[in-house]
Design a protein around this motif. Structure first.
Motif, PDB file in Angstrom:
ATOM      1  N   TYR A 115       0.848  -1.194   0.000  1.00  0.00           N
ATOM      2  CA  TYR A 115       0.000   0.000   0.000  1.00  0.00           C
ATOM      3  C   TYR A 115       0.881   1.241   0.000  1.00  0.00           C
ATOM      4  O   TYR A 115       1.791   1.347   0.823  1.00  0.00           O
ATOM      5  CB  TYR A 115      -0.904   0.019   1.241  1.00  0.00           C
ATOM      6  CG  TYR A 115      -1.881  -1.121   1.276  1.00  0.00           C
ATOM      7  CD1 TYR A 115      -3.125  -1.011   0.659  1.00  0.00           C
ATOM      8  CD2 TYR A 115      -1.567  -2.310   1.913  1.00  0.00           C
ATOM      9  CE1 TYR A 115      -4.031  -2.057   0.680  1.00  0.00           C
ATOM     10  CE2 TYR A 115      -2.469  -3.366   1.937  1.00  0.00           C
ATOM     11  CZ  TYR A 115      -3.688  -3.236   1.320  1.00  0.00           C
ATOM     12  OH  TYR A 115      -4.580  -4.285   1.342  1.00  0.00           O
ATOM     13  N   SER A 116       0.575   2.149  -0.903  1.00  0.00           N
ATOM     14  CA  SER A 116       1.259   3.430  -0.969  1.00  0.00           C
ATOM     15  C   SER A 116       0.257   4.508  -0.563  1.00  0.00           C
ATOM     16  O   SER A 116      -0.798   4.645  -1.184  1.00  0.00           O
ATOM     17  CB  SER A 116       1.773   3.678  -2.395  1.00  0.00           C
ATOM     18  OG  SER A 116       2.355   4.953  -2.492  1.00  0.00           O
ATOM     19  N   ILE A 117       0.600   5.254   0.480  1.00  0.00           N
ATOM     20  CA  ILE A 117      -0.341   6.182   1.093  1.00  0.00           C
ATOM     21  C   ILE A 117       0.257   7.579   1.157  1.00  0.00           C
ATOM     22  O   ILE A 117       1.429   7.744   1.502  1.00  0.00           O
ATOM     23  CB  ILE A 117      -0.696   5.691   2.522  1.00  0.00           C
ATOM     24  CG1 ILE A 117      -1.339   4.311   2.433  1.00  0.00           C
ATOM     25  CG2 ILE A 117      -1.574   6.674   3.265  1.00  0.00           C
ATOM     26  CD1 ILE A 117      -0.869   3.355   3.465  1.00  0.00           C
ATOM     27  N   ASP A 118      -0.547   8.578   0.821  1.00  0.00           N
ATOM     28  CA  ASP A 118      -0.158   9.975   1.001  1.00  0.00           C
ATOM     29  C   ASP A 118      -0.580  10.444   2.379  1.00  0.00           C
ATOM     30  O   ASP A 118      -1.761  10.351   2.726  1.00  0.00           O
ATOM     31  CB  ASP A 118      -0.875  10.891  -0.007  1.00  0.00           C
ATOM     32  CG  ASP A 118      -0.307  10.838  -1.405  1.00  0.00           C
ATOM     33  OD1 ASP A 118       0.588  10.010  -1.653  1.00  0.00           O
ATOM     34  OD2 ASP A 118      -0.770  11.623  -2.248  1.00  0.00           O
ATOM     35  N   LEU A 119       0.357  10.952   3.142  1.00  0.00           N
ATOM     36  CA  LEU A 119       0.067  11.636   4.396  1.00  0.00           C
ATOM     37  C   LEU A 119       0.270  13.121   4.097  1.00  0.00           C
ATOM     38  O   LEU A 119       1.381  13.627   4.140  1.00  0.00           O
ATOM     39  CB  LEU A 119       1.013  11.179   5.512  1.00  0.00           C
ATOM     40  CG  LEU A 119       1.070   9.677   5.796  1.00  0.00           C
ATOM     41  CD1 LEU A 119       2.116   9.383   6.867  1.00  0.00           C
ATOM     42  CD2 LEU A 119      -0.289   9.147   6.202  1.00  0.00           C
ATOM     43  N   PHE A 150       4.122  13.393   3.275  1.00  0.00           N
ATOM     44  CA  PHE A 150       4.966  12.204   3.261  1.00  0.00           C
ATOM     45  C   PHE A 150       4.310  11.082   2.469  1.00  0.00           C
ATOM     46  O   PHE A 150       3.084  10.986   2.405  1.00  0.00           O
ATOM     47  CB  PHE A 150       5.197  11.704   4.701  1.00  0.00           C
ATOM     48  CG  PHE A 150       5.846  12.719   5.573  1.00  0.00           C
ATOM     49  CD1 PHE A 150       7.226  12.795   5.664  1.00  0.00           C
ATOM     50  CD2 PHE A 150       5.075  13.629   6.281  1.00  0.00           C
ATOM     51  CE1 PHE A 150       7.826  13.761   6.448  1.00  0.00           C
ATOM     52  CE2 PHE A 150       5.666  14.591   7.078  1.00  0.00           C
ATOM     53  CZ  PHE A 150       7.055  14.662   7.164  1.00  0.00           C
ATOM     54  N   TYR A 151       5.149  10.223   1.895  1.00  0.00           N
ATOM     55  CA  TYR A 151       4.703   8.981   1.283  1.00  0.00           C
ATOM     56  C   TYR A 151       4.967   7.869   2.285  1.00  0.00           C
ATOM     57  O   TYR A 151       6.076   7.734   2.800  1.00  0.00           O
ATOM     58  CB  TYR A 151       5.480   8.677   0.004  1.00  0.00           C
ATOM     59  CG  TYR A 151       5.295   9.697  -1.083  1.00  0.00           C
ATOM     60  CD1 TYR A 151       4.070   9.876  -1.697  1.00  0.00           C
ATOM     61  CD2 TYR A 151       6.368  10.487  -1.494  1.00  0.00           C
ATOM     62  CE1 TYR A 151       3.899  10.815  -2.705  1.00  0.00           C
ATOM     63  CE2 TYR A 151       6.207  11.423  -2.509  1.00  0.00           C
ATOM     64  CZ  TYR A 151       4.979  11.582  -3.104  1.00  0.00           C
ATOM     65  OH  TYR A 151       4.818  12.515  -4.091  1.00  0.00           O
ATOM     66  N   LEU A 152       3.954   7.082   2.571  1.00  0.00           N
ATOM     67  CA  LEU A 152       4.063   5.961   3.489  1.00  0.00           C
ATOM     68  C   LEU A 152       3.837   4.680   2.688  1.00  0.00           C
ATOM     69  O   LEU A 152       2.897   4.604   1.896  1.00  0.00           O
ATOM     70  CB  LEU A 152       2.998   6.091   4.588  1.00  0.00           C
ATOM     71  CG  LEU A 152       2.843   4.939   5.567  1.00  0.00           C
ATOM     72  CD1 LEU A 152       4.095   4.794   6.439  1.00  0.00           C
ATOM     73  CD2 LEU A 152       1.605   5.150   6.431  1.00  0.00           C
TER      74      LEU A 152
END
Length: 160
Positions: free
Chosen positions: A42-46, A93-95
């Motif tokens: 999973y690639s998530i934008d914070l 950030f990219y998580l």
């Protein structure tokens, strides 16, 4: 196929969106990729600041927040944490997580990590042997940003 909506994600906000419409602070799923063995990355934008709105984060507090996110997600999701990185635009950030895509879990870990920023006496991993620019941190500003983001937690799902 992973049911992303069942994990708490709004299908209309998954993927790349027009940055003029993005809100902050928000948490958005960029992508979910299933590997041959069934593992899901999973690639998530914070997103902490709105893009292109003159609201980008200064480098030192951004750097400090990166260290807190690294420490927090590693500690609280040790089997799932892969990486966290600064967005070049300095708005968030990219998580990257492995086999953990539940929005509620990610929200809770982010909230716990930001609460930790507010309580901390120092930034994690700031020794010369742990950081490539160990003098470039700002705990006071990181605390202020963490407080602002936490105060708007109810809005984290309002991506655009």
């Amino acid at each position: 196929m992973t049911d992303l909506q069942a994990l708490g994600w709004d299908p209309a906000t998954i993927g790349e969106l027009d940055h003029r419409r993005l809100r902050a602070p928000s948490i958005k799923l960029r992508a979910a990729h299933t590997g041959a063995a069934g593992d899901v990355v999973y690639s998530i934008d914070l997103r902490l600041r709105r893009p292109n709105a003159g609201e980008c984060l200064a480098v030192a507090p951004l750097h400090s927040l990166e260290h807190f996110l690294l420490e927090g997600f590693q500690r609280l999701l040790p089997r799932h944490f892969v990486s966290v990185g600064v967005m070049g635009c300095r708005t968030g950030f990219y998580l990257v997580l492995l086999n953990e895509g539940r929005r509620a879990v990610i929200d809770d870990v982010l909230a716990a990590t930001l609460e930790g920023v507010l309580q901390s006496e120092s930034v994690p991993y700031v020794r010369i042997d742990q950081c490539g620019h160990y003098r470039d941190h700002d705990l006071a500003s990181a605390r202020a940003i963490a407080g602002e983001v936490l105060a708007r937690r109810a809005q984290w799902g309002n991506v655009s």
